[in-house]
Motif scaffolding. Structure first.
Motif, mmCIF file in Angstrom:
data_model
loop_
_atom_site.group_PDB
_atom_site.id
_atom_site.type_symbol
_atom_site.label_atom_id
_atom_site.label_comp_id
_atom_site.label_asym_id
_atom_site.label_seq_id
_atom_site.Cartn_x
_atom_site.Cartn_y
_atom_site.Cartn_z
ATOM 1 N N VAL A 105 -30.814 -37.538 10.131
ATOM 2 C CA VAL A 105 -30.809 -36.042 10.220
ATOM 3 C C VAL A 105 -29.504 -35.468 9.893
ATOM 4 O O VAL A 105 -28.390 -35.821 10.370
ATOM 5 C CB VAL A 105 -31.112 -35.613 11.933
ATOM 6 C CG1 VAL A 105 -31.401 -34.073 11.945
ATOM 7 C CG2 VAL A 105 -32.414 -36.206 12.329
ATOM 8 N N HIS A 106 -29.801 -34.532 8.871
ATOM 9 C CA HIS A 106 -28.452 -33.672 8.628
ATOM 10 C C HIS A 106 -28.424 -32.200 9.350
ATOM 11 O O HIS A 106 -29.154 -31.473 9.260
ATOM 12 C CB HIS A 106 -28.995 -33.294 6.879
ATOM 13 C CG HIS A 106 -27.632 -32.585 6.487
ATOM 14 N ND1 HIS A 106 -27.149 -31.469 6.806
ATOM 15 C CD2 HIS A 106 -26.887 -32.752 4.893
ATOM 16 C CE1 HIS A 106 -26.227 -30.965 6.021
ATOM 17 N NE2 HIS A 106 -25.961 -31.953 4.922
ATOM 18 N N HIS A 107 -27.371 -32.335 10.259
ATOM 19 C CA HIS A 107 -27.235 -31.186 11.261
ATOM 20 C C HIS A 107 -26.639 -29.934 10.450
ATOM 21 O O HIS A 107 -26.739 -28.964 10.908
ATOM 22 C CB HIS A 107 -26.614 -31.630 12.347
ATOM 23 C CG HIS A 107 -27.139 -32.861 12.937
ATOM 24 N ND1 HIS A 107 -26.957 -33.978 13.032
ATOM 25 C CD2 HIS A 107 -28.141 -32.682 14.212
ATOM 26 C CE1 HIS A 107 -27.590 -34.767 13.887
ATOM 27 N NE2 HIS A 107 -28.344 -33.957 14.536
ATOM 28 N N GLY A 108 -25.801 -30.308 9.325
ATOM 29 C CA GLY A 108 -25.163 -29.166 8.816
ATOM 30 C C GLY A 108 -23.906 -28.760 9.548
ATOM 31 O O GLY A 108 -23.300 -27.722 9.325
ATOM 32 N N LEU A 109 -23.430 -29.607 10.434
ATOM 33 C CA LEU A 109 -22.163 -29.111 11.456
ATOM 34 C C LEU A 109 -21.021 -29.805 10.763
ATOM 35 O O LEU A 109 -19.791 -29.293 11.263
ATOM 36 C CB LEU A 109 -22.657 -29.763 12.626
ATOM 37 C CG LEU A 109 -23.687 -29.265 13.366
ATOM 38 C CD1 LEU A 109 -23.802 -29.766 14.784
ATOM 39 C CD2 LEU A 109 -23.719 -27.638 13.566
ATOM 40 N N LEU A 126 -24.503 -22.007 24.669
ATOM 41 C CA LEU A 126 -25.095 -23.185 24.299
ATOM 42 C C LEU A 126 -24.337 -24.265 24.076
ATOM 43 O O LEU A 126 -23.146 -24.291 23.399
ATOM 44 C CB LEU A 126 -26.024 -22.907 22.981
ATOM 45 C CG LEU A 126 -27.134 -21.767 23.163
ATOM 46 C CD1 LEU A 126 -27.651 -21.743 21.738
ATOM 47 C CD2 LEU A 126 -28.074 -22.332 24.040
ATOM 48 N N SER A 127 -24.956 -25.752 24.500
ATOM 49 C CA SER A 127 -23.993 -26.845 24.223
ATOM 50 C C SER A 127 -24.430 -27.378 22.767
ATOM 51 O O SER A 127 -25.584 -27.653 22.727
ATOM 52 C CB SER A 127 -24.369 -27.889 25.211
ATOM 53 O OG SER A 127 -23.990 -29.100 24.802
ATOM 54 N N ILE A 128 -23.433 -27.465 21.893
ATOM 55 C CA ILE A 128 -23.603 -27.703 20.551
ATOM 56 C C ILE A 128 -24.435 -29.202 20.732
ATOM 57 O O ILE A 128 -25.378 -29.692 19.797
ATOM 58 C CB ILE A 128 -22.588 -28.007 19.870
ATOM 59 C CG1 ILE A 128 -22.153 -26.432 19.441
ATOM 60 C CG2 ILE A 128 -22.718 -28.475 18.402
ATOM 61 C CD1 ILE A 128 -21.037 -26.230 18.456
ATOM 62 N N SER A 166 -16.025 -35.484 14.460
ATOM 63 C CA SER A 166 -16.333 -34.642 15.605
ATOM 64 C C SER A 166 -16.047 -35.871 16.854
ATOM 65 O O SER A 166 -15.971 -35.399 17.994
ATOM 66 C CB SER A 166 -17.553 -34.066 15.595
ATOM 67 O OG SER A 166 -18.681 -35.316 15.685
ATOM 68 N N ASN A 167 -16.157 -37.103 16.527
ATOM 69 C CA ASN A 167 -15.957 -38.299 17.760
ATOM 70 C C ASN A 167 -14.514 -38.177 18.153
ATOM 71 O O ASN A 167 -14.377 -38.650 19.088
ATOM 72 C CB ASN A 167 -16.347 -39.448 17.174
ATOM 73 C CG ASN A 167 -17.771 -39.698 16.823
ATOM 74 O OD1 ASN A 167 -18.590 -38.904 17.510
ATOM 75 N ND2 ASN A 167 -18.094 -40.552 15.999
ATOM 76 N N TYR A 202 -15.546 -32.267 23.605
ATOM 77 C CA TYR A 202 -16.901 -32.653 23.964
ATOM 78 C C TYR A 202 -17.003 -33.800 25.082
ATOM 79 O O TYR A 202 -16.117 -34.699 25.219
ATOM 80 C CB TYR A 202 -17.707 -33.183 22.886
ATOM 81 C CG TYR A 202 -18.023 -32.462 21.777
ATOM 82 C CD1 TYR A 202 -18.800 -31.099 21.840
ATOM 83 C CD2 TYR A 202 -17.477 -32.472 20.558
ATOM 84 C CE1 TYR A 202 -18.907 -30.402 20.807
ATOM 85 C CE2 TYR A 202 -17.518 -31.635 19.366
ATOM 86 C CZ TYR A 202 -18.269 -30.730 19.588
ATOM 87 O OH TYR A 202 -18.400 -29.997 18.433
ATOM 88 N N ASP A 203 -17.720 -33.460 26.090
ATOM 89 C CA ASP A 203 -17.833 -34.273 27.402
ATOM 90 C C ASP A 203 -17.597 -35.758 26.987
ATOM 91 O O ASP A 203 -17.001 -36.495 27.572
ATOM 92 C CB ASP A 203 -18.826 -33.977 28.372
ATOM 93 C CG ASP A 203 -18.365 -32.665 28.965
ATOM 94 O OD1 ASP A 203 -17.623 -31.958 28.996
ATOM 95 O OD2 ASP A 203 -19.673 -32.106 29.718
ATOM 96 N N ARG A 204 -18.617 -36.469 26.156
ATOM 97 C CA ARG A 204 -19.008 -37.753 26.068
ATOM 98 C C ARG A 204 -17.520 -38.130 25.276
ATOM 99 O O ARG A 204 -17.412 -39.193 25.349
ATOM 100 C CB ARG A 204 -20.050 -37.954 25.191
ATOM 101 C CG ARG A 204 -21.344 -38.055 25.618
ATOM 102 C CD ARG A 204 -22.608 -38.520 25.029
ATOM 103 N NE ARG A 204 -23.703 -38.531 25.873
ATOM 104 C CZ ARG A 204 -24.076 -39.684 26.435
ATOM 105 N NH1 ARG A 204 -23.273 -40.759 26.803
ATOM 106 N NH2 ARG A 204 -25.328 -39.599 27.322
#
Length: 473
Positions: free
Chosen positions: A61-65, A100-102, A193-194, A199-201
């Motif tokens: 899935v290409h989210h484009g983010l 909104l939560s991304i 992004s990791n 982000y909570d995780r």
């Protein structure tokens, strides 16, 4: 278990056997290209060579983010070719509005895209592992969830109603996965992004879990064990609730759907009130309310004055009370059910089966369909040997309205006595919010039919005569 002493294909085989899928079903892998899904993709390629009775698909899935998203697509396509597995690239648009939560929106978009490529009986494989399970448990604690939330992720579970979701790596730690991937010289992508701990995780993964593991090295395993125990307890609760809940649910006599009987619910002990109400919420497909929200809901539904106007919104769920029953609906669908006009006149020249008395013959144009809202249409047709409204006379203007004075006097064909409209709504059990959505048929200024409920007795077609039938679809 030593760091690299496990076989991915064997773990996949165990998952497929546990899922009990049929030959010909499709094994779909949610393939991000990260180290965990890369390892699973490599193992799936090995498994596929030994099991041609199934179909296979990698879905990226290409989210484009990310600015690197196109490069990730190239990587995944190249690797899929190496594993000799078909791949589907799906581009999605992630909602990124305020509040909104991304993370949540990206996950929703991802699963929606994957479901669109699956059929009934297919198996979805995801690369969730032991450390993901620990993160899920910690997030559940942070959110104050109960046994259902703390049971976290199951190794095999139902997915999208008629499919199965499996997590072959759920007992394998992140360190084991990274070591195994290194031993196989697997190339994988690194999502920048990791490293973002907003982000909570990621915060748990980068800041909290390493400290927990340095103190208690087996915490991921023991947390997974606790999740499994919570899952066992929750399955017993779910089974008992499913057995008891039907006696509290009633079918709406006029209209569609069901309601929850609040008189019977109020006779239960508080803990059972909460379990049964939450079970009903989940049965209807809504997200379960929090403990505080549930306490407030039950307090207002069960203890407010009988004539109180109860209307509560939680997420997309709208909760109302009427006649000692709880009505649950989707806020979005409720808005779509709002009628688009307050009244409209019908072109009587197009009404079916108009009687041309002068020529003594019948004229039958096409059936009329009038859009009332996004989801409802008023159908007008002719019928014989059914309870119908007599044909309008030449000087009678036919109109559809959605409100009438409560003191309007009516005499329904299925009632012995005439009554005021507001009393009839109560007798028929029509909730206040639904009354303005009921099409009311008028001949000039006379109410002749409340569609779906009654026909004014003096306007009922004579037996054996054709008349107008009004239906909402």
């Amino acid at each position: 278990m030593a760091l690299v002493e496990f076989d991915i294909a064997a773990l996949i085989e165990a998952s497929v056997n546990a899922a009990s899928i049929d030959a010909g079903a499709k094994l779909v892998l949610a393939y991000s290209g990260g180290v965990d899904s890369e390892l699973l993709a490599q193992g799936l390629g090995c498994y596929a060579k030994l099991h041609p009775e199934y179909r296979y698909l990698l879905v990226h899935v290409h989210h484009g983010l990310s600015k690197n998203a196109d490069m990730w697509v190239t990587h995944c396509q190249r690797q899929a070719s190496q594993y000799q597995l078909p791949i589907e690239i799906v581009r999605v648009q992630v909602n990124t509005g305020p509040r909104l939560s991304i993370e949540a929106e990206a996950r929703n978009a991802r699963y929606k895209a994957i479901k669109s490529l699956m059929d009934s009986g297919d198996l979805l494989l995801t690369a969730h592992h032991l450390d993901d399970q620990l993160e899920t448990v910690l997030l559940a604690l942070k959110r104050g969830l109960g046994p259902k939330g703390l049971s976290a992720m199951g190794a095999v579970q139902t997915f999208d109603g008629d499919k199965v979701l499996s997590r072959p790596l759920l007992s394998i730690s992140r360190e084991q996965i990274e070591a195994k991937a290194a031993s196989l010289n697997l190339q994988h992508i690194e999502d920048e992004s990791n490293c973002d701990d907003k982000y909570d995780r990621n915060f748990l993964r980068l800041e909290i879990i390493p400290k927990l593991k340095s103190r208690w090295s087996a915490i991921a395993t023991t947390a997974s064990r606790s999740a499994a125990l919570c899952g066992q307890q929750q399955s017993v609760i779910d089974e008992e609730v499913s057995l008891r809940l039907p006696e509290f649910i009633e079918v709406v006599v006029h209209g569609s759907g069901t309601v929850l009987n609040l008189v019977l619910l109020g006779q239960q002990k508080p803990n059972w009130q909460a379990l049964l109400f939450r079970g009903y919420v989940e049965q209807l497909g809504f997200a379960p309310p929090s403990m505080v929200q549930l306490e407030q809901l039950l307090n207002q539904l069960l203890h407010a004055k009988s004539d109180a106007n109860i209307e509560l919104k939680i997420g997309d769920m709208l909760v109302r009370r009427f006649n000692n029953s709880a009505y649950l609906s989707s806020i979005n669908q409720d808005e779509r059910d709002q009628v688009s006009t307050s009244s409209l006149e019908i072109d009587t020249a197009r009404l079916p089966l108009m009687l041309d008395e002068a020529k003594s013959k019948l004229i039958k144009p096409e059936e009329l369909a009038i859009c009332l809202s996004d989801r409802k249409t008023l159908i007008i047709t002719n019928a014989l040997d059914r309870e119908t409204v007599r044909m309008p006379q030449v000087d009678e203007v036919v109109s559809v309205r959605f409100s009438a004075v409560g003191s309007t006097r009516c005499r329904p064909h299925n009632r012995q006595q005439g009554r005021e409209l507001k009393k009839l709504w109560q007798e028929y059990g029509v909730p206040p919010w639904e009354r303005a959505r009921v099409p009311l048929i008028f001949y000039n200024e006379r109410l002749v039919c409340a569609v779906g409920y009654w026909i004014e007795k003096s306007y009922l077609s004579a037996k054996g005569s054709e008349g107008l039938l009004f239906l909402v679809s």
